[in-house]
Enzyme design. Structure first.
Site, PDB file in Angstrom:
ATOM      1  N   ASP A  77     -23.583  24.465 -45.473  1.00 33.28           N
ATOM      2  CA  ASP A  77     -23.067  24.579 -46.055  1.00 33.28           C
ATOM      3  C   ASP A  77     -23.339  23.374 -46.272  1.00 33.28           C
ATOM      4  O   ASP A  77     -22.828  22.531 -45.553  1.00 33.28           O
ATOM      5  CB  ASP A  77     -22.166  25.161 -45.917  1.00 33.28           C
ATOM      6  CG  ASP A  77     -21.879  26.017 -45.932  1.00 33.28           C
ATOM      7  OD1 ASP A  77     -21.756  26.264 -45.984  1.00 33.28           O
ATOM      8  OD2 ASP A  77     -21.777  26.493 -46.037  1.00 33.28           O
ATOM      9  N   ASP A  99     -19.563  24.045 -42.936  1.00 34.02           N
ATOM     10  CA  ASP A  99     -18.711  24.129 -44.121  1.00 34.02           C
ATOM     11  C   ASP A  99     -17.252  24.284 -43.702  1.00 34.02           C
ATOM     12  O   ASP A  99     -16.949  24.809 -42.627  1.00 34.02           O
ATOM     13  CB  ASP A  99     -19.087  25.354 -44.958  1.00 34.02           C
ATOM     14  CG  ASP A  99     -20.206  25.060 -45.935  1.00 34.02           C
ATOM     15  OD1 ASP A  99     -20.579  23.886 -46.073  1.00 34.02           O
ATOM     16  OD2 ASP A  99     -20.709  26.020 -46.551  1.00 34.02           O
TER      17      ASP A  99
END
Length: 351
Positions: free
Chosen positions: A3, A162
């Site tokens: 991410d 992320d």
């Protein structure tokens, strides 16, 4: 897996070893291979998130950031082993303070720890997220027993996930361990395995997705797959997958990323027509409700099954830097992903 934009989702190792960014003393660093081709201002923002990108661009324009001893432009594409000389003002925020945030520690010894990061937790402080991060929690639970290779804002952090990706994340307790673990990530000797639920049915039970990834030309948040082998802004990316369970319109899949590009798993699955469930960036929706699986469901029976991307870092395997033994750690699927699977088994089984 993914991410970076920062290298988050993809468990990318930090690109350089830095002293604390709070110091006014000049910093010297070498660019590593994984950052090759990245804009200079983007590369610096990856390491100094307490500075805005525009602030870093002004420093570059002012000549306080040199590449190989010479001033350059913010758009300069860094190359492996470029020598950067950096002079920045002190950030306006204090270093992260310890916060008593519960941690699910899956493994630890005197050199390192493996933590099961929950969804909705930012890994380290940055603009807009100065508290409640994993680093704040680590400061409370491990205190002085954290590496400082990447400065106080990222004490102990070897790689990242992320905010909305849950699962296994590796923490270094001292600087030599951090450097050795970082090199394992850099040379792709750390084996990562993710589990995702996709909106869409993958065609094959096992396969790989090979698509070069670059920044989206119009959306700074997103990455995109390009099949142009001559695109200088794109980087090779490879993901292997295995279908674990099929449903009508959905798939439970295990993914092993062999490279560490930004949002790699999410971008690759979306490029195959099967974005991760509730992936706002690549699927267009930020939640999955029971009514999405059961048309005509009365409102009083409806509810949100998951409110973040259904992606989980399930397993991490690496060689211990001190004992040379292989360590393999798993993080069980979180409740929200189990809730989605339970609903799919009831309402969307294959016929």
């Amino acid at each position: 897996m993914s991410d970076v934009s920062l290298p988050d989702d993809d468990d990318l190792a930090e690109e350089a070893v830095l002293p604390s960014p709070r110091s006014r003393e000049p910093l010297d660093m070498l660019v590593r291979i994984k950052a090759e081709g990245m804009r200079l201002d983007q590369y610096l923002h990856m390491h100094f998130q307490d500075f805005s990108r525009s602030g870093l661009q002004k420093a570059i324009e002012a000549g306080t950031i040199l590449v190989n001893g010479k001033p350059t432009k913010a758009s300069y594409k860094v190359r492996r082993n470029d020598a950067l000389h950096i002079e920045l003002p002190e950030p306006t925020h204090d270093l992260p303070v310890p916060e008593d945030i519960p941690l699910d520690v899956l493994y630890q010894d005197e050199f390192l720890a493996v933590v099961n990061k929950p969804a909705d937790m930012v890994v380290h402080p940055a603009k807009g997220n100065w508290s409640g991060t994993l680093v704040n929690a680590l400061q409370f639970h491990f205190r002085e027993h954290l590496s400082r290779e990447n400065g106080g804002f990222r004490a102990g952090i070897v790689h990242r996930l992320d905010k909305d990706t849950s699962g296994v994340i590796l923490i270094a307790k001292d600087d030599p361990t951090h450097r050795e673990l970082g090199m394992q990530f850099e040379t792709r000797k750390v084996f990562k395995e993710y589990v995702a639920i996709t909106a869409g049915e993958l065609d094959r039970d096992t396969d790989y997705i090979e698509g070069r990834i670059k920044h989206h030309p119009h959306d700074r948040e997103k990455m995109v797959v390009t099949h142009d082998p001559a695109d200088p802004d794109a980087k090779d990316a490879l993901s292997y997958y295995e279908v674990l369970e099929r449903f009508r319109g959905y798939t439970l899949v295990r993914v092993q990323p062999r490279t560490g590009r930004t949002h790699q798993i999410r971008v690759h699955l979306a490029s195959a027509g099967c974005p991760v469930v509730a992936d706002r960036l690549y699927g267009g929706r930020d939640s999955l409700r029971l009514s999405d699986l059961v048309p005509g469901l009365p409102p009083d029976r409806d509810g949100v099954l998951i409110g973040r991307q259904a992606l989980h870092a399930f397993r991490l395997r690496f060689r211990h830097p001190r004992t040379a033994e292989w360590i393999e750690v798993e993080a069980p699927l979180p409740p929200d992903m189990r809730r989605v699977l339970d609903a799919l088994r009831v309402h969307r089984p294959l016929r």
